[in-house]
Design a protein around this motif. Sequence first.
Motif, PDB file in Angstrom:
ATOM      1  N   SER A 144      15.624 -78.521  89.974  1.00  9.87           N
ATOM      2  CA  SER A 144      16.040 -79.739  90.671  1.00  9.87           C
ATOM      3  C   SER A 144      14.858 -80.481  91.296  1.00  9.87           C
ATOM      4  CB  SER A 144      17.062 -79.396  91.766  1.00  9.87           C
ATOM      5  OG  SER A 144      16.493 -78.536  92.742  1.00  9.87           O
ATOM      6  N   ALA A 145      13.803 -79.749  91.690  1.00  6.96           N
ATOM      7  CA  ALA A 145      12.647 -80.383  92.332  1.00  6.96           C
ATOM      8  C   ALA A 145      11.598 -80.841  91.332  1.00  6.96           C
ATOM      9  CB  ALA A 145      12.003 -79.421  93.339  1.00  6.96           C
ATOM     10  N   LEU A 146      11.513 -80.150  90.197  1.00  7.10           N
ATOM     11  CA  LEU A 146      10.448 -80.444  89.231  1.00  7.10           C
ATOM     12  C   LEU A 146      10.500 -81.867  88.670  1.00  7.10           C
ATOM     13  CD1 LEU A 146       8.022 -79.484  87.641  1.00  7.10           C
ATOM     14  CD2 LEU A 146       9.580 -78.464  85.956  1.00  7.10           C
ATOM     15  N   PRO A 147      11.666 -82.406  88.266  1.00  5.02           N
ATOM     16  CA  PRO A 147      11.665 -83.772  87.734  1.00  5.02           C
ATOM     17  C   PRO A 147      11.127 -84.805  88.718  1.00  5.02           C
ATOM     18  CG  PRO A 147      13.741 -82.683  87.234  1.00  5.02           C
ATOM     19  CD  PRO A 147      13.000 -81.788  88.183  1.00  5.02           C
ATOM     20  N   ILE A 148      11.326 -84.582  90.008  1.00  2.00           N
ATOM     21  CA  ILE A 148      10.838 -85.522  91.019  1.00  2.00           C
ATOM     22  C   ILE A 148       9.311 -85.502  91.065  1.00  2.00           C
ATOM     23  CG2 ILE A 148      10.911 -86.098  93.477  1.00  2.00           C
ATOM     24  CD1 ILE A 148      13.650 -84.683  93.553  1.00  2.00           C
ATOM     25  N   THR A 149       8.745 -84.290  91.094  1.00  6.24           N
ATOM     26  CA  THR A 149       7.294 -84.174  91.129  1.00  6.24           C
ATOM     27  C   THR A 149       6.670 -84.675  89.832  1.00  6.24           C
ATOM     28  OG1 THR A 149       7.384 -82.296  92.665  1.00  6.24           O
ATOM     29  CG2 THR A 149       5.373 -82.548  91.375  1.00  6.24           C
ATOM     30  N   LEU A 150       7.291 -84.362  88.693  1.00  4.87           N
ATOM     31  CA  LEU A 150       6.766 -84.846  87.413  1.00  4.87           C
ATOM     32  C   LEU A 150       6.774 -86.374  87.363  1.00  4.87           C
ATOM     33  CD1 LEU A 150       8.418 -82.397  84.831  1.00  4.87           C
ATOM     34  CD2 LEU A 150       6.034 -82.454  85.572  1.00  4.87           C
ATOM     35  N   SER A 151       7.871 -86.978  87.818  1.00  5.97           N
ATOM     36  CA  SER A 151       7.959 -88.443  87.820  1.00  5.97           C
ATOM     37  C   SER A 151       6.876 -89.044  88.697  1.00  5.97           C
ATOM     38  CB  SER A 151       9.339 -88.884  88.321  1.00  5.97           C
ATOM     39  OG  SER A 151      10.373 -88.403  87.494  1.00  5.97           O
ATOM     40  N   LEU A 152       6.652 -88.452  89.858  1.00  5.05           N
ATOM     41  CA  LEU A 152       5.649 -88.965  90.790  1.00  5.05           C
ATOM     42  C   LEU A 152       4.241 -88.809  90.233  1.00  5.05           C
ATOM     43  CD1 LEU A 152       4.697 -90.022  93.525  1.00  5.05           C
ATOM     44  CD2 LEU A 152       4.965 -87.705  94.440  1.00  5.05           C
ATOM     45  N   VAL A 153       3.910 -87.611  89.732  1.00  8.51           N
ATOM     46  CA  VAL A 153       2.535 -87.323  89.311  1.00  8.51           C
ATOM     47  C   VAL A 153       2.165 -88.108  88.059  1.00  8.51           C
ATOM     48  CG1 VAL A 153       0.999 -85.530  88.429  1.00  8.51           C
ATOM     49  CG2 VAL A 153       2.465 -85.054  90.397  1.00  8.51           C
ATOM     50  N   PHE A 154       3.022 -88.086  87.041  1.00 10.54           N
ATOM     51  CA  PHE A 154       2.649 -88.739  85.787  1.00 10.54           C
ATOM     52  C   PHE A 154       2.660 -90.262  85.915  1.00 10.54           C
ATOM     53  CE2 PHE A 154       3.803 -84.581  83.882  1.00 10.54           C
ATOM     54  CZ  PHE A 154       2.588 -84.349  83.236  1.00 10.54           C
ATOM     55  N   GLY A 155       3.564 -90.804  86.711  1.00 11.62           N
ATOM     56  CA  GLY A 155       3.538 -92.251  86.951  1.00 11.62           C
ATOM     57  C   GLY A 155       2.280 -92.675  87.668  1.00 11.62           C
ATOM     58  N   ALA A 156       1.912 -91.917  88.713  1.00 14.15           N
ATOM     59  CA  ALA A 156       0.690 -92.231  89.457  1.00 14.15           C
ATOM     60  C   ALA A 156      -0.552 -91.994  88.598  1.00 14.15           C
ATOM     61  CB  ALA A 156       0.618 -91.385  90.728  1.00 14.15           C
ATOM     62  N   ALA A 157      -0.528 -90.944  87.769  1.00 19.40           N
ATOM     63  CA  ALA A 157      -1.683 -90.635  86.915  1.00 19.40           C
ATOM     64  C   ALA A 157      -1.944 -91.760  85.924  1.00 19.40           C
ATOM     65  CB  ALA A 157      -1.459 -89.322  86.177  1.00 19.40           C
ATOM     66  N   PHE A 158      -0.885 -92.315  85.360  1.00 21.38           N
ATOM     67  CA  PHE A 158      -1.032 -93.445  84.433  1.00 21.38           C
ATOM     68  C   PHE A 158      -1.712 -94.620  85.138  1.00 21.38           C
ATOM     69  CE2 PHE A 158       0.642 -97.446  82.731  1.00 21.38           C
ATOM     70  CZ  PHE A 158       0.261 -97.341  81.402  1.00 21.38           C
ATOM     71  N   LEU A 159      -1.307 -94.884  86.382  1.00 24.08           N
ATOM     72  CA  LEU A 159      -1.884 -95.995  87.127  1.00 24.08           C
ATOM     73  C   LEU A 159      -3.333 -95.734  87.515  1.00 24.08           C
ATOM     74  CD1 LEU A 159       1.076 -96.944  89.514  1.00 24.08           C
ATOM     75  CD2 LEU A 159       0.213 -98.277  87.580  1.00 24.08           C
ATOM     76  N   TRP A 160      -3.612 -94.551  88.069  1.00 22.77           N
ATOM     77  CA  TRP A 160      -4.970 -94.317  88.562  1.00 22.77           C
ATOM     78  C   TRP A 160      -5.973 -94.184  87.405  1.00 22.77           C
ATOM     79  CZ3 TRP A 160      -2.712 -89.130  90.142  1.00 22.77           C
ATOM     80  CH2 TRP A 160      -3.241 -88.063  89.406  1.00 22.77           C
ATOM     81  N   LEU A 161      -5.537 -93.641  86.274  1.00 20.30           N
ATOM     82  CA  LEU A 161      -6.451 -93.538  85.150  1.00 20.30           C
ATOM     83  C   LEU A 161      -6.771 -94.930  84.598  1.00 20.30           C
ATOM     84  CD1 LEU A 161      -7.953 -91.550  83.314  1.00 20.30           C
ATOM     85  CD2 LEU A 161      -5.966 -91.567  81.804  1.00 20.30           C
ATOM     86  N   GLY A 162      -5.753 -95.770  84.443  1.00 22.54           N
ATOM     87  CA  GLY A 162      -5.979 -97.120  83.939  1.00 22.54           C
ATOM     88  C   GLY A 162      -6.833 -97.941  84.878  1.00 22.54           C
ATOM     89  N   LEU A 163      -6.491 -97.922  86.178  1.00 28.16           N
ATOM     90  CA  LEU A 163      -7.260 -98.684  87.159  1.00 28.16           C
ATOM     91  C   LEU A 163      -8.686 -98.166  87.272  1.00 28.16           C
ATOM     92  CD1 LEU A 163      -4.647 -99.084  90.066  1.00 28.16           C
ATOM     93  CD2 LEU A 163      -5.595-100.923  88.652  1.00 28.16           C
ATOM     94  N   GLY A 164      -8.828 -96.848  87.371  1.00 32.19           N
ATOM     95  CA  GLY A 164     -10.151 -96.277  87.584  1.00 32.19           C
ATOM     96  C   GLY A 164     -11.088 -96.499  86.416  1.00 32.19           C
ATOM     97  N   VAL A 165     -10.601 -96.252  85.176  1.00 30.81           N
ATOM     98  CA  VAL A 165     -11.461 -96.419  84.005  1.00 30.81           C
ATOM     99  C   VAL A 165     -11.801 -97.892  83.801  1.00 30.81           C
ATOM    100  CG1 VAL A 165     -11.568 -96.177  81.496  1.00 30.81           C
ATOM    101  CG2 VAL A 165     -10.653 -94.310  82.896  1.00 30.81           C
ATOM    102  N   PHE A 166     -10.815 -98.771  83.938  1.00 28.99           N
ATOM    103  CA  PHE A 166     -11.076-100.202  83.757  1.00 28.99           C
ATOM    104  C   PHE A 166     -12.096-100.704  84.770  1.00 28.99           C
ATOM    105  CE2 PHE A 166     -10.135-104.657  84.792  1.00 28.99           C
ATOM    106  CZ  PHE A 166     -10.282-105.237  83.541  1.00 28.99           C
ATOM    107  N   ASN A 167     -11.896-100.375  86.040  1.00 23.46           N
ATOM    108  CA  ASN A 167     -12.840-100.825  87.073  1.00 23.46           C
ATOM    109  C   ASN A 167     -14.224-100.221  86.873  1.00 23.46           C
ATOM    110  OD1 ASN A 167     -10.828-102.337  88.271  1.00 23.46           O
ATOM    111  ND2 ASN A 167     -10.321-100.784  89.798  1.00 23.46           N
ATOM    112  N   GLY A 168     -14.261 -98.952  86.440  1.00 25.15           N
ATOM    113  CA  GLY A 168     -15.547 -98.309  86.218  1.00 25.15           C
ATOM    114  C   GLY A 168     -16.324 -98.938  85.082  1.00 25.15           C
TER     115      GLY A 168
END
Length: 319
Positions: free
Chosen positions: A93-117
């Motif tokens: 019951s807890a895992l889908p929440i953490t997966l949704s949070l981590v992978f959504g944020a990871a997509f954003l931070w990887l795109g923002l970080g690599v593009f800005n870099g």
Amino acid sequence: MVRFLIRRVALGLLVLWLITVAVFGLFFVAPNNVARTLAGRQATPETVAAISHRLGLDQPLWKQYLDFVGNALHGDLGYDYYHQVPVTTILGSALPITLSLVFGAAFLWLGLGVFNGVISATHPRSFTDRSLTALSLFFYSTPTFLLGILLLYLLYFRLTLAGHTAFPAGGYAPFGGGLGPWAQHLVLPWFTLALVSAATYTRLTRASMLDVLGEDYVRTARSKGISERRVIVRHGLRAALTPIVTQFGIDVGSLLGGVVVTETVFSLPGLGKTAIDAINQQDLPVIIGIVLFAAAAVVVANILVDLAYAVLDPRVRLH
């Protein structure tokens, strides 16, 4: 490749075993009496003893550990002490929440970080480079809880006062209830994690790209008349991704064990918040279940990172 995977999986299983031993030992070294806590302060010694027997806490430590390992090998992580709910159900019951949070944020931070870099590296010491560097340092030095509270204040509280309800105050909407409500509840947590983490990836990408763009093969590619965009993407960025992939694997693997601060700020009942509740209640089966999953996530992430090396850099060989 097969021998490499066998060795890494064997090493991962050894790590998981050592972690179970450490968690078991720490739990029983710490002064606690779960049976007394469950029974209440007014309970008689007979009631406490009965609860301890029902939970198996009156068995020798080695017997409790062997029983746990035997059950875990069959997919049974035990039951929550307080509600007698299977630990696998709690994790499920807890895992889908953490997966949704981590992978959504990871997509954003990887795109923002690599593009800005990449932008910073291709315009070194320019106004753009210095501006992105300043923003990276600002977000990197901002505590996650403070950034989360600021986003809640600006984008929830102030907008709500103005009559706009674009973002909820917290909580989680299951994906099955619709993509819109699901994303609406996670946008602020996503950006809270992403803005802090993207700062690291911006600096890492910039430094790696500057090193790569100074290599001889990049100058050779430019001398052949290859377009600058292709030189940067095909020759520069691909070679510069190796340290970024390493950092990405470590970050995602560690965060899958629970994003404690962000989940707490936004009232998300994910693995991090569940782990904190279990620690406060001294609920050993739940603690071990979450720790095992977190450790397994890190082990798997490291194996995937090593495999990605061979794809990104043909010079890397897995033995």
